[in-house]
Design a protein around this motif. Structure first.
Motif, PDB file in Angstrom:
ATOM      1  N   SER A 279       0.846  -1.192   0.000  1.00  0.00           N
ATOM      2  CA  SER A 279       0.000   0.000   0.000  1.00  0.00           C
ATOM      3  C   SER A 279       0.881   1.240   0.000  1.00  0.00           C
ATOM      4  CB  SER A 279      -0.931   0.014   1.209  1.00  0.00           C
ATOM      5  OG  SER A 279      -0.198   0.122   2.422  1.00  0.00           O
ATOM      6  N   SER A 280       0.490   2.215  -0.794  1.00  0.00           N
ATOM      7  CA  SER A 280       1.265   3.459  -0.908  1.00  0.00           C
ATOM      8  C   SER A 280       0.375   4.530  -1.505  1.00  0.00           C
ATOM      9  CB  SER A 280       2.502   3.235  -1.796  1.00  0.00           C
ATOM     10  OG  SER A 280       2.112   2.860  -3.103  1.00  0.00           O
ATOM     11  N   PRO A 281       0.797   5.791  -1.464  1.00  0.00           N
ATOM     12  CA  PRO A 281      -0.030   6.859  -2.021  1.00  0.00           C
ATOM     13  C   PRO A 281       0.040   6.971  -3.548  1.00  0.00           C
ATOM     14  CG  PRO A 281       1.949   7.779  -1.043  1.00  0.00           C
ATOM     15  CD  PRO A 281       1.955   6.315  -0.719  1.00  0.00           C
ATOM     16  N   ASP A 282       0.889   6.167  -4.181  1.00  0.00           N
ATOM     17  CA  ASP A 282       1.052   6.285  -5.632  1.00  0.00           C
ATOM     18  C   ASP A 282       0.356   5.140  -6.368  1.00  0.00           C
ATOM     19  OD1 ASP A 282       2.764   4.066  -5.305  1.00  0.00           O
ATOM     20  OD2 ASP A 282       4.477   5.395  -4.970  1.00  0.00           O
ATOM     21  N   LEU A 283       0.582   5.067  -7.680  1.00  0.00           N
ATOM     22  CA  LEU A 283      -0.104   4.093  -8.523  1.00  0.00           C
ATOM     23  C   LEU A 283       0.317   2.658  -8.258  1.00  0.00           C
ATOM     24  CD1 LEU A 283      -0.014   6.062 -11.912  1.00  0.00           C
ATOM     25  CD2 LEU A 283      -1.966   5.784 -10.391  1.00  0.00           C
ATOM     26  N   ASP A 284       1.401   2.440  -7.515  1.00  0.00           N
ATOM     27  CA  ASP A 284       1.839   1.088  -7.183  1.00  0.00           C
ATOM     28  C   ASP A 284       1.008   0.474  -6.068  1.00  0.00           C
ATOM     29  OD1 ASP A 284       3.897   1.138  -9.066  1.00  0.00           O
ATOM     30  OD2 ASP A 284       5.301   2.059  -7.656  1.00  0.00           O
ATOM     31  N   SER A 285       0.141   1.258  -5.467  1.00  0.00           N
ATOM     32  CA  SER A 285      -0.663   0.794  -4.341  1.00  0.00           C
ATOM     33  C   SER A 285      -1.698  -0.235  -4.786  1.00  0.00           C
ATOM     34  CB  SER A 285      -1.371   1.982  -3.677  1.00  0.00           C
ATOM     35  OG  SER A 285      -2.164   1.545  -2.590  1.00  0.00           O
ATOM     36  N   ASN A 286      -1.921  -1.242  -3.943  1.00  0.00           N
ATOM     37  CA  ASN A 286      -2.995  -2.195  -4.211  1.00  0.00           C
ATOM     38  C   ASN A 286      -4.359  -1.599  -3.844  1.00  0.00           C
ATOM     39  OD1 ASN A 286      -4.491  -4.547  -4.724  1.00  0.00           O
ATOM     40  ND2 ASN A 286      -2.855  -5.861  -3.996  1.00  0.00           N
ATOM     41  N   PRO A 287      -4.534  -1.030  -2.644  1.00  0.00           N
ATOM     42  CA  PRO A 287      -5.817  -0.372  -2.334  1.00  0.00           C
ATOM     43  C   PRO A 287      -5.920   1.015  -2.968  1.00  0.00           C
ATOM     44  CG  PRO A 287      -4.386  -0.345  -0.404  1.00  0.00           C
ATOM     45  CD  PRO A 287      -3.682  -1.164  -1.438  1.00  0.00           C
ATOM     46  N   TRP A 288      -7.090   1.318  -3.523  1.00  0.00           N
ATOM     47  CA  TRP A 288      -7.372   2.609  -4.156  1.00  0.00           C
ATOM     48  C   TRP A 288      -8.620   3.222  -3.526  1.00  0.00           C
ATOM     49  CZ3 TRP A 288      -6.069   4.201  -9.688  1.00  0.00           C
ATOM     50  CH2 TRP A 288      -4.857   3.641 -10.107  1.00  0.00           C
ATOM     51  N   LEU A 289      -8.640   4.541  -3.499  1.00  0.00           N
ATOM     52  CA  LEU A 289      -9.821   5.294  -3.075  1.00  0.00           C
ATOM     53  C   LEU A 289     -10.176   6.247  -4.207  1.00  0.00           C
ATOM     54  CD1 LEU A 289     -11.871   6.129  -0.848  1.00  0.00           C
ATOM     55  CD2 LEU A 289     -10.191   7.829  -0.094  1.00  0.00           C
ATOM     56  N   GLY A 290     -11.355   6.092  -4.786  1.00  0.00           N
ATOM     57  CA  GLY A 290     -11.788   6.942  -5.894  1.00  0.00           C
ATOM     58  C   GLY A 290     -12.747   8.012  -5.421  1.00  0.00           C
ATOM     59  N   VAL A 291     -12.500   9.252  -5.840  1.00  0.00           N
ATOM     60  CA  VAL A 291     -13.358  10.377  -5.448  1.00  0.00           C
ATOM     61  C   VAL A 291     -13.630  11.261  -6.659  1.00  0.00           C
ATOM     62  CG1 VAL A 291     -12.494  10.390  -3.078  1.00  0.00           C
ATOM     63  CG2 VAL A 291     -11.393  11.834  -4.788  1.00  0.00           C
ATOM     64  N   ASN A 292     -14.679  12.054  -6.560  1.00  0.00           N
ATOM     65  CA  ASN A 292     -14.969  13.020  -7.610  1.00  0.00           C
ATOM     66  C   ASN A 292     -13.854  14.057  -7.701  1.00  0.00           C
ATOM     67  OD1 ASN A 292     -16.815  14.674  -9.455  1.00  0.00           O
ATOM     68  ND2 ASN A 292     -16.493  16.091  -7.762  1.00  0.00           N
ATOM     69  N   SER A 293     -13.488  14.603  -6.544  1.00  0.00           N
ATOM     70  CA  SER A 293     -12.396  15.573  -6.470  1.00  0.00           C
ATOM     71  C   SER A 293     -11.911  15.657  -5.037  1.00  0.00           C
ATOM     72  CB  SER A 293     -12.860  16.961  -6.936  1.00  0.00           C
ATOM     73  OG  SER A 293     -11.854  17.931  -6.706  1.00  0.00           O
ATOM     74  N   THR A 294     -10.592  15.698  -4.856  1.00  0.00           N
ATOM     75  CA  THR A 294     -10.057  15.845  -3.508  1.00  0.00           C
ATOM     76  C   THR A 294     -10.445  17.191  -2.910  1.00  0.00           C
ATOM     77  OG1 THR A 294      -7.975  16.657  -4.460  1.00  0.00           O
ATOM     78  CG2 THR A 294      -8.099  14.311  -3.905  1.00  0.00           C
ATOM     79  N   GLU A 295     -10.781  18.160  -3.754  1.00  0.00           N
ATOM     80  CA  GLU A 295     -11.181  19.475  -3.256  1.00  0.00           C
ATOM     81  C   GLU A 295     -12.545  19.431  -2.578  1.00  0.00           C
ATOM     82  OE1 GLU A 295     -10.925  22.332  -6.394  1.00  0.00           O
ATOM     83  OE2 GLU A 295      -8.744  22.147  -6.590  1.00  0.00           O
ATOM     84  N   ASP A 296     -13.363  18.403  -2.882  1.00  0.00           N
ATOM     85  CA  ASP A 296     -14.653  18.264  -2.205  1.00  0.00           C
ATOM     86  C   ASP A 296     -14.458  18.087  -0.707  1.00  0.00           C
ATOM     87  OD1 ASP A 296     -16.083  18.432  -4.567  1.00  0.00           O
ATOM     88  OD2 ASP A 296     -16.079  16.269  -4.898  1.00  0.00           O
ATOM     89  N   GLN A 297     -13.375  17.409  -0.324  1.00  0.00           N
ATOM     90  CA  GLN A 297     -13.098  17.157   1.093  1.00  0.00           C
ATOM     91  C   GLN A 297     -12.384  18.332   1.762  1.00  0.00           C
ATOM     92  OE1 GLN A 297     -14.536  14.344  -0.663  1.00  0.00           O
ATOM     93  NE2 GLN A 297     -12.388  13.854  -1.063  1.00  0.00           N
ATOM     94  N   ASP A 298     -11.921  19.281   0.961  1.00  0.00           N
ATOM     95  CA  ASP A 298     -11.107  20.367   1.511  1.00  0.00           C
ATOM     96  C   ASP A 298     -11.921  21.584   1.969  1.00  0.00           C
ATOM     97  OD1 ASP A 298      -8.850  18.910   1.065  1.00  0.00           O
ATOM     98  OD2 ASP A 298      -8.389  19.827  -0.867  1.00  0.00           O
ATOM     99  N   GLY A 299     -13.180  21.642   1.613  1.00  0.00           N
ATOM    100  CA  GLY A 299     -13.958  22.829   1.981  1.00  0.00           C
ATOM    101  C   GLY A 299     -15.444  22.535   2.084  1.00  0.00           C
ATOM    102  N   LEU A 300     -16.132  23.289   2.923  1.00  0.00           N
ATOM    103  CA  LEU A 300     -17.575  23.164   3.101  1.00  0.00           C
ATOM    104  C   LEU A 300     -18.239  24.486   2.775  1.00  0.00           C
ATOM    105  CD1 LEU A 300     -17.626  21.250   6.510  1.00  0.00           C
ATOM    106  CD2 LEU A 300     -17.927  20.275   4.234  1.00  0.00           C
ATOM    107  N   GLN A 301     -19.473  24.435   2.332  1.00  0.00           N
ATOM    108  CA  GLN A 301     -20.228  25.641   2.024  1.00  0.00           C
ATOM    109  C   GLN A 301     -20.989  26.107   3.267  1.00  0.00           C
ATOM    110  OE1 GLN A 301     -23.251  25.113  -0.956  1.00  0.00           O
ATOM    111  NE2 GLN A 301     -23.645  27.296  -1.182  1.00  0.00           N
ATOM    112  N   LEU A 302     -20.774  27.355   3.651  1.00  0.00           N
ATOM    113  CA  LEU A 302     -21.477  27.961   4.780  1.00  0.00           C
ATOM    114  C   LEU A 302     -22.153  29.215   4.277  1.00  0.00           C
ATOM    115  CD1 LEU A 302     -22.112  28.273   7.834  1.00  0.00           C
ATOM    116  CD2 LEU A 302     -19.924  29.462   8.057  1.00  0.00           C
ATOM    117  N   ALA A 303     -23.488  29.251   4.317  1.00  0.00           N
ATOM    118  CA  ALA A 303     -24.208  30.387   3.740  1.00  0.00           C
ATOM    119  C   ALA A 303     -25.604  30.490   4.338  1.00  0.00           C
ATOM    120  CB  ALA A 303     -24.296  30.248   2.218  1.00  0.00           C
ATOM    121  N   ARG A 304     -26.255  31.652   4.067  1.00  0.00           N
ATOM    122  CA  ARG A 304     -27.648  31.830   4.506  1.00  0.00           C
ATOM    123  C   ARG A 304     -28.538  30.890   3.707  1.00  0.00           C
ATOM    124  NH1 ARG A 304     -30.264  36.032   7.216  1.00  0.00           N
ATOM    125  NH2 ARG A 304     -28.374  37.308   7.129  1.00  0.00           N
ATOM    126  N   LEU A 305     -29.532  30.309   4.378  1.00  0.00           N
ATOM    127  CA  LEU A 305     -30.410  29.336   3.732  1.00  0.00           C
ATOM    128  C   LEU A 305     -31.119  29.921   2.522  1.00  0.00           C
ATOM    129  CD1 LEU A 305     -31.678  26.503   3.741  1.00  0.00           C
ATOM    130  CD2 LEU A 305     -33.415  27.378   5.309  1.00  0.00           C
TER     131      LEU A 305
END
Length: 338
Positions: A279-305
Motif C-alpha cells: 500500500s502506498s499513495p502512488d499508482l503502485d498501491s494495491n488499495p485505491w480510493l476513488g473520489v470526484n475531487s479531492t477538493e470536495d473534502q477540503d472545503g464546506l459551504q457555509l451560507a444563509r439558507l
C-alpha cells in the motif's frame, strides 16, 4: 427540520477565552500514513487497467506457432453520492456569552467569527473521521432504505450502520473470490488463547505464511505492510512486552514492525482484522480510493439558507468508492463475514 445548533452553556460569570476547544477525533490515517492511492477527477466511473502475460515459453522451432496469453482487464471504481447538511440559527448565540460578538442589527445576525471558524473546523475533523471509518467499514447493504442489514450479523459494530454509502475495503476483499483469506480467524488476544480467541503473534504468523511469493521481502514505504486497528496494535504491543525473552525496554516505544515489514495501525480498521498488502499513495498501491475531487473534502459551504430566512446551513457534497487492484495479492485475516 430540527436545527443542528444546541446551546447548552448559557451562563457567563467572568472572563472567557476567545476560542473554543474541540473534542479530539480520529484522523484520516489511511491517507495520511500513505496506505492508499487516492484517485480523483472521477465523474462517473474509472477503470483500473490490468495486464497479465502467461504461458509463453515453448520448444525451439524453425517456424514457431504462437503460444501464450496476454490478458487485459480492469477493476472498476464507481464513486457514490453522499452529503453533509446542517441547518442552524445564528441568533441562538444570543443566550451564549458569544452574544457580545453578534452583529448589532438583527437582520445582519450571522455566526460570530470565532464560532464560525471553530464550527467549520470541528465539522471538517468529524468529516475526516467519518471518511476514515467508511473507507474500511462501509457496506451498501446497511442502508435502511435498501437491504437494511444489521452490522452485528456480519461481525461489525452496531454503530457501523452509518457507513452505508459505498462498499469499503473490507467488504471488497470479502467479495473477491481471489483474496487470500486466512482460515479460522478469531478474536485477537495477547495472552493465552482459547475459546474462540487466538494469540496476535500466532495470527500474524499464519497470515504471513499466506503471503504470495511475488510480494515477499519487499520492505519500506512501497513494500508489504501489515494494516491493523488501534485496538489490535495495543494487543500487539502487549504481546511483545510479555514474551519470556524480549530485547526492548517496555517503557519505550517499540519498533512497529513484524519480521522487518511495517505494521501500520489505522484508526478506521476494524478490530480482529489484519490486512497484508503493498500500500502506498502512488499508482503502485494495491488499495485505491476513488473520489470526484479531492477538493470536495477540503472545503464546506457555509451560507444563509435563503434571502428571507434567518437560518444558515453547512453543506458538503462527496462521491467515494474503494477498490483493490489485485485482491489475489492481499492477505485478509478477519472475523467479519460477508
Amino acid at each position: 427540520m430540527a436545527e443542528a445548533l444546541v446551546i447548552q452553556d448559557t451562563t457567563y460569570a467572568g472572563e472567557a477565552a476567545s476560542y473554543f476547544i474541540t473534542r479530539p477525533v480520529i484522523e484520516m490515517d489511511t491517507v495520511q500514513k500513505g496506505c492508499i492511492h487516492v484517485h480523483d477527477g472521477i465523474k462517473k466511473q474509472y477503470t483500473i487497467p490490468r495486464i497479465e502475460v502467461s504461458g509463453f515459453m515453448q520448444k525451439r522451432a524453425a517456424t514457431p506457432s504462437s503460444k501464450g496469453n496476454i490478458n487485459v482487464d480492469g477493476k472498476v471504481l464507481i464513486p457514490r453520492d453522499m452529503m453533509l447538511y446542517l441547518e442552524f440559527n445564528p441568533r441562538d448565540y444570543e443566550q451564549h456569552w458569544q452574544a457580545v460578538n453578534l452583529e448589532p442589527k438583527l437582520l445582519d445576525r450571522e455566526l460570530p467569527p470565532t464560532a464560525e471558524d471553530f464550527t467549520v473546523l470541528q465539522t471538517m475533523k468529524r468529516l475526516n473521521e467519518f471518511f476514515e471509518n467508511a473507507t474500511w467499514k462501509s457496506r451498501i447493504m446497511f442502508d435502511p432504505e435498501g437491504l437494511a442489514v444489521d452490522p452485528t450479523t456480519k461481525g461489525q459494530a452496531a454503530t457501523d450502520v452509518q457507513y452505508l454509502y459505498f462498499d469499503g475495503l473490507i467488504v471488497k476483499l470479502l467479495q473477491a473470490s481471489e483474496t487470500v483469506k486466512v482460515s479460522s480467524p478469531a478474536t485477537l488476544v495477547s495472552g493465552t488463547a482459547g475459546g474462540g480467541q487466538e494469540n496476535i503473534l500466532d495470527a500474524m504468523g499464519r497470515a504471513y505464511k499466506a503471503v504470495p511469493q511475488a510480494i515477499l521481502y519487499k520492505y519500506g514505504a512501497k513494500g508489504l505492510k501489515f494494516h491493523i486497528s488501534y485496538a489490535t496494535q495495543q494487543i500487539y504491543e502487549e504481546a511483545l512486552t510479555t514474551q519470556t525473552f524480549k530485547n526492548n525496554d517496555t517503557t519505550e516505544k517499540g519498533i512497529n514492525r513484524y519480521k522487518g515489514y511495517d505494521v501500520v495501525p489505522l484508526a478506521g480498521m476494524p478490530d480482529n482484522t489484519i490486512v497484508i498488502c503493498v500500500s502506498s499513495p502512488d499508482l503502485d498501491s494495491n488499495p485505491w480510493l476513488g473520489v470526484n475531487s479531492t477538493e470536495d473534502q477540503d472545503g464546506l459551504q457555509l451560507a444563509r439558507l435563503q434571502a428571507n430566512s434567518e437560518l444558515y446551513f453547512i453543506k458538503g457534497l462527496f462521491k467515494m468508492d474503494t477498490q483493490f487492484g489485485f485482491p489475489d495479492f492481499v492477505v485478509l485475516y478477519t472475523t467479519i463475514t460477508l
